[in-house]
Design a protein around this motif. Structure first.
Motif, PDB file in Angstrom:
ATOM      1  N   ASP A   1       0.820  -1.214   0.000  1.00  0.00           N
ATOM      2  CA  ASP A   1       0.000   0.000   0.000  1.00  0.00           C
ATOM      3  C   ASP A   1       0.855   1.265   0.000  1.00  0.00           C
ATOM      4  OD1 ASP A   1       1.008  -0.094   2.572  1.00  0.00           O
ATOM      5  OD2 ASP A   1      -0.831   0.689   3.485  1.00  0.00           O
ATOM      6  N   GLY A   2       2.176   1.103   0.048  1.00  0.00           N
ATOM      7  CA  GLY A   2       3.067   2.253   0.017  1.00  0.00           C
ATOM      8  C   GLY A   2       3.573   2.690   1.361  1.00  0.00           C
ATOM      9  N   SER A   3       3.028   2.164   2.439  1.00  0.00           N
ATOM     10  CA  SER A   3       3.508   2.569   3.762  1.00  0.00           C
ATOM     11  C   SER A   3       4.836   1.899   4.040  1.00  0.00           C
ATOM     12  CB  SER A   3       2.479   2.193   4.839  1.00  0.00           C
ATOM     13  OG  SER A   3       2.224   0.804   4.806  1.00  0.00           O
ATOM     14  N   PRO A   4       5.740   2.596   4.716  1.00  0.00           N
ATOM     15  CA  PRO A   4       7.106   2.078   4.877  1.00  0.00           C
ATOM     16  C   PRO A   4       7.211   1.012   5.963  1.00  0.00           C
ATOM     17  CG  PRO A   4       6.901   4.192   5.965  1.00  0.00           C
ATOM     18  CD  PRO A   4       5.586   3.959   5.266  1.00  0.00           C
ATOM     19  N   VAL A   5       8.146   0.096   5.753  1.00  0.00           N
ATOM     20  CA  VAL A   5       8.547  -0.843   6.799  1.00  0.00           C
ATOM     21  C   VAL A   5       9.770  -0.245   7.477  1.00  0.00           C
ATOM     22  CG1 VAL A   5       9.308  -3.176   7.328  1.00  0.00           C
ATOM     23  CG2 VAL A   5       7.702  -2.774   5.435  1.00  0.00           C
TER      24      VAL A   5
END
Length: 892
Positions: free
Chosen positions: A516-520
């Motif tokens: 979804d584009g959210s960073p790890v």
């Protein structure tokens, strides 16, 4: 009187006249009619009575089918060494069976003398006693005199059990006729007075919640019934007529008078001599009774332990699922079935947990108190209304939006309770029931399992005094987010077990996003470049875990978790649909970091790690080994049969990597001086939940800490759980041989290129690593200088060469998150890995990543759940009391 001729003639004519004769005949006929009518009425009444009597007899229980034995016996719990832990009783089943041979003759004679003096002579009913009672009741006008024999009383208590509910004279009369009839039949069938007396003495109510002479002997004299003397026997026999009025604890004067009556009857009936009578008549038996009560109060704890709470739940469930009982039947059997339940608890280990959890020095100095509150009132309309702690919280949030049911003292909390209650009672309502309790915060729970048998050796469900039985058990009831402890179970176990990966397999620890584009995010706010799985486990690197699960697939990871025994996971089925219609699933990438819909329990997490410690074989946690019924027959028996979840080689490889966690990674605070340890830390994104799960060659132990209301742990409270784990496990292993985990023959070690995990060539950075013999690499590294392969070839163990690459700045470094590392306070000198590994990853990105991944996912809820941004679990927005919340989901 005129006796003249004329007068006599007149008299004679009147007597023989037709009119006179007709009158006489009519008179005689009337008498005959009345007599016949009377006879007929008597016959009808007699036939009706006989018919009614026969009807009553016919409706009586079958004498051949009735059971005169007592209906309830106490159940006993025993620890793993066979020592009694507790006696479980229902209100009418505090009964300990004894045989007639174990009951002193003085007690037998005392009861017979006062209750049924012709017991050894009559056939079940005492005709003389019935006539005596009838005459006395008529002459005195008092109908209280009875004539029931011991046999009749036995039937009343064990066959006609509903006699206390009789409300009409007809019901009592019917029962009395049936009782007398059955008394004769029972005596005829049994033909043994001792059998009847034995059952009676094991049945009778002897006050103070005791039933039967053995339970009463323990209660009043703190001794077995066979050790009672004549004076004590007379005291017990005097109670039977009215267990409340003649209770020797509450009413010693009344019992003393009744005791004298008993001794008088025994003397009159020849059971004792005058000399015996004189010796005991003035005996001060009551001071001994009071002394016994003091002793009993010191040794008796009526509140069940956390282990006993869970054990009872397990036994009830098993009686339902294995034996087919209803819940009510199962509960009745547990509390009044006379069962013997042999538990797996180790008394020594349990006492260690109890002592350490009771030591205030093991917790942060700053203590808060969480309020649990419930109130029931009757309003002016006569309706009962319930109020909860949630309603109290909303009430005060109108004044203070930050009000959270946490108080700096119990007195402060009580002030709020009093104010809230006053507002409710202002309309004239009255209190029906109220419960107020305060639990110290932060809380903790712990469980210890013998991994070789699955036996739960000890559990503790919270700190602070346990004030009630069957209350909240944080070790078995509460679900919390597991954090990085799940990396091993959901990701690396399947990766090594069936995906062809090894501890030398490398991933790039670099900026990385969820779909979804959210960073790890890693908790260190930096990246380490090429990283082996061993190093990723040691330092709890989030990016590597997520990338690895992406190759394993979340679906396979979830399948492994099921096999590891977790029962609280969401699978995207109809059972996982919430009240809003959303169907949740944990088959998402945040699963690698422990991002779950609901969380897990302490015991189930402990059992999963115990499976790794047990060479990959999972055994469901066992709380008892067998249950015997009242007659000593085996009702249920448990064994340690398990199932293989991962290969023996996989289990050992994971263990080897987790040894590094303890020796040089995020778990250094849990090193033991006297034993080899492997384990894994876990911290959620906002420091809501902190874990350490570790094992030795002997035992597996899981510890959790956090707030009951899922609040963030303050900085000075983020390591006490590790201190608890170390203290408990150090004491548990005292005297045990320190030994290594046994390496299976299916594991070998070779030198490989540290960066590729392949066979090294000249120019490769070389490490020595362990492999499953089926996964040993056969290809050579193709990323380094190819010179003389024989030159510079060296072997290094992972202990000798520690790879510490220069960190790459995290472009998302402004995401401070809530975690600064699983072990920021863990011994900063122990490992920077504390901050580059488990905990830094555990918590950085906690809120940013969590909320992004949690709720945006890829717009389908695929990534939801917790540490979308790299925190260990996150588990959602707040997660409520269980730390659950908005973990991964699928909307349908």
């Amino acid at each position: 009187m005129n006796y003249g001729k004329k007068s006599v003639s007149k008299k004679r004519n009147s007597l023989i006249s037709r009119t006179a004769m007709m009158g006489k005949r009519a008179h005689v006929s009337l008498i005959r009619v009345l007599f016949v009518a009377l006879i007929t009425i008597c016959v009808v009444i007699g036939c009706t009575g006989i018919g009614a009597f026969r009807g009553i007899i016919d409706n009586a229980p079958d004498a051949n089918d009735i059971d005169i034995s007592p209906l309830g016996y106490a159940t006993f719990l025993y620890d793993g060494d066979g020592n009694q832990l507790r006696k479980l009783t229902a209100p009418s089943s505090n009964r300990l069976p004894v045989s007639i041979d174990q009951i002193p003759l003085d007690l037998q004679h005392a009861v017979v003398a006062i209750e049924d003096e012709r017991f050894y002579e009559h056939n079940g009913i005492d005709v003389r006693g019935i006539l005596r009672a009838f005459v006395k009741n008529i002459t005195s006008g008092d109908l209280s005199e009875g004539a029931s024999t011991i046999t009749q009383q036995l039937l009343k208590n064990n066959v006609f059990t509903n006699w206390t509910q009789e409300s009409t004279w007809l019901e009592r009369f019917t029962r009395k006729i049936q009782e007398q009839y059955l008394a004769v039949e029972v005596e005829k069938n049994i033909n043994n007075k001792n059998v009847i007396l034995e059952n009676y003495l094991n049945t009778i109510n002897l006050g103070a919640g005791t039933y039967g002479v053995q339970a009463a002997a323990h209660k009043y004299f703190d001794k077995d019934v066979w050790d009672l003397n004549l004076s004590e026997c007379a005291t017990l026999a005097g109670i039977t007529q009215n267990p409340t009025q003649y209770n020797p604890i509450e009413h010693p004067e009344a019992n003393a008078k009744r005791r004298k009556e008993v001794l008088d009857h025994m003397l009159d009936q020849g059971y004792i001599t005058q000399e015996q009578y004189d010796q005991v008549i003035n005996d001060d038996v009551y001071s001994g009774i009071q002394a016994a009560q003091v002793l009993n109060s010191e040794t008796e704890n009526t509140v069940y332990s956390y282990f006993e709470d869970e054990l009872i739940d397990q036994v009830v469930d098993d009686l339902m699922n294995i034996k087919g009982y209803t819940r009510t039947q199962a509960q009745n059997l547990v509390y009044s079935g006379g069962l013997s339940i042999y538990t797996t608890q180790d008394a020594r280990i349990q006492s260690i947990l109890d002592e350490e959890y009771a030591d205030p020095s093991n917790y942060p100095d700053y203590v808060q108190y969480a309020l649990d509150y419930a109130l029931t009132v009757k309003n002016p309309q006569g309706e009962e209304v319930n109020y909860s702690k949630e309603m109290l919280k909303l009430y005060f949030q109108n004044e203070d939006p930050e009000f959270d049911l946490l108080f700096d003292s119990q007195e402060e909390g009580q002030e709020y309770v009093d104010r809230y209650k006053a507002s409710i009672l202002a309309d004239g309502s009255t209190v029906v029931a109220e419960r107020v309790s305060f639990a110290p915060q932060p809380q903790s729970s712990m469980s210890v399992i013998d991994q070789h048998t699955g036996y739960v050796k000890a559990i503790i469900g919270g700190r602070g005094e346990k004030t009630a039985s069957l209350t909240l058990n944080r070790a078995t009831d509460t679900t919390r987010q597991p954090g990085s402890t799940f990396k091993i179970l959901s990701t690396y176990a399947p990766a090594l077990n069936e995906k062809g990966m090894t501890l030398a397999t490398t991933f790039e620890d670099e900026p990385y996003n969820y779909p979804d584009g959210s960073p790890v995010n890693n908790a260190s706010k930096s990246y380490g470049g090429t990283t082996t799985i061993r190093k990723a486990i040691q330092n709890s690197v989030n990016v590597v875990a997520v990338k690895c699960l992406e190759e394993v697939t979340p679906q396979l990871g979830l399948q492994y978790l099921d096999n590891f025994g977790f029962t609280t996971l969401a699978h995207g089925t109809e059972a996982d649909r919430d009240a809003n219609g959303t169907v949740w699933t944990d088959a998402n990438l945040p699963l690698a970091l422990g991002g779950l819909t609901h969380g897990v329990t302490n015991v189930e997490l402990c059992a999963a790690y115990a499976a790794i410690a047990n060479s990959g074989n999972y055994i469901e946690p066992i709380y008892y080994t067998k249950i015997l019924d009242h007659n000593g027959n085996v009702l249920i028996e448990k064994n340690s049969a398990g199932r293989s979840v991962i290969k023996e080689s996989t289990a050992w490889l994971l263990t080897s990597a987790m040894e590094d966690v303890v020796t040089q990674g995020t778990g250094t605070a849990c090193q033991l001086d006297n034993m080899t340890v492997a384990g894994k830390t876990g911290t959620t994104d906002a420091y809501n939940d902190l874990w350490f799960v570790g094992y030795t060659p002997y035992y597996t132990c899981a510890v959790w800490s956090g707030y009951d209301n899922n609040e963030k742990l303050p900085e000075d409270a983020r390591n006490f759980h590790k201190n608890l784990w170390k203290k408990v496990m150090t004491r548990i292993h005292e005297g045990l041989e320190d030994r290594d985990f046994d390496m299976p023959a299916s594991v070998d070690k070779i030198s490989v290129c540290e960066e590729t995990g392949l066979l090294p060539r000249a120019g490769c950075p070389v490490i020595t690593e362990y492999f499953d013999i089926g996964d040993i690499p056969t290809d050579y590294c193709d990323q380094h200088f190819y010179g003389d392969d024989e030159s510079g070839m060296q072997e290094y163990t992972t202990e000798e060469e520690i790879y510490n690459p220069e960190p790459t700045p995290d472009p998302n470094g402004d995401n401070t998150g809530d975690n600064t590392g699983d072990n920021t306070g863990d011994n900063t000198g122990d490992n920077t890995g504390d901050n580059t590994g488990d905990n830094t990853g555990d918590n950085t990105g906690g809120n940013t990543g969590d909320n992004t991944g949690d709720n945006t996912g890829d717009n389908t809820g695929d990534t939801g759940g917790g540490d979308a941004g790299g925190g260990d679990t996150g588990g959602g927005d707040t997660g409520g009391d269980t730390g659950g919340g908005d973990a991964g989901y699928t909307e349908e």
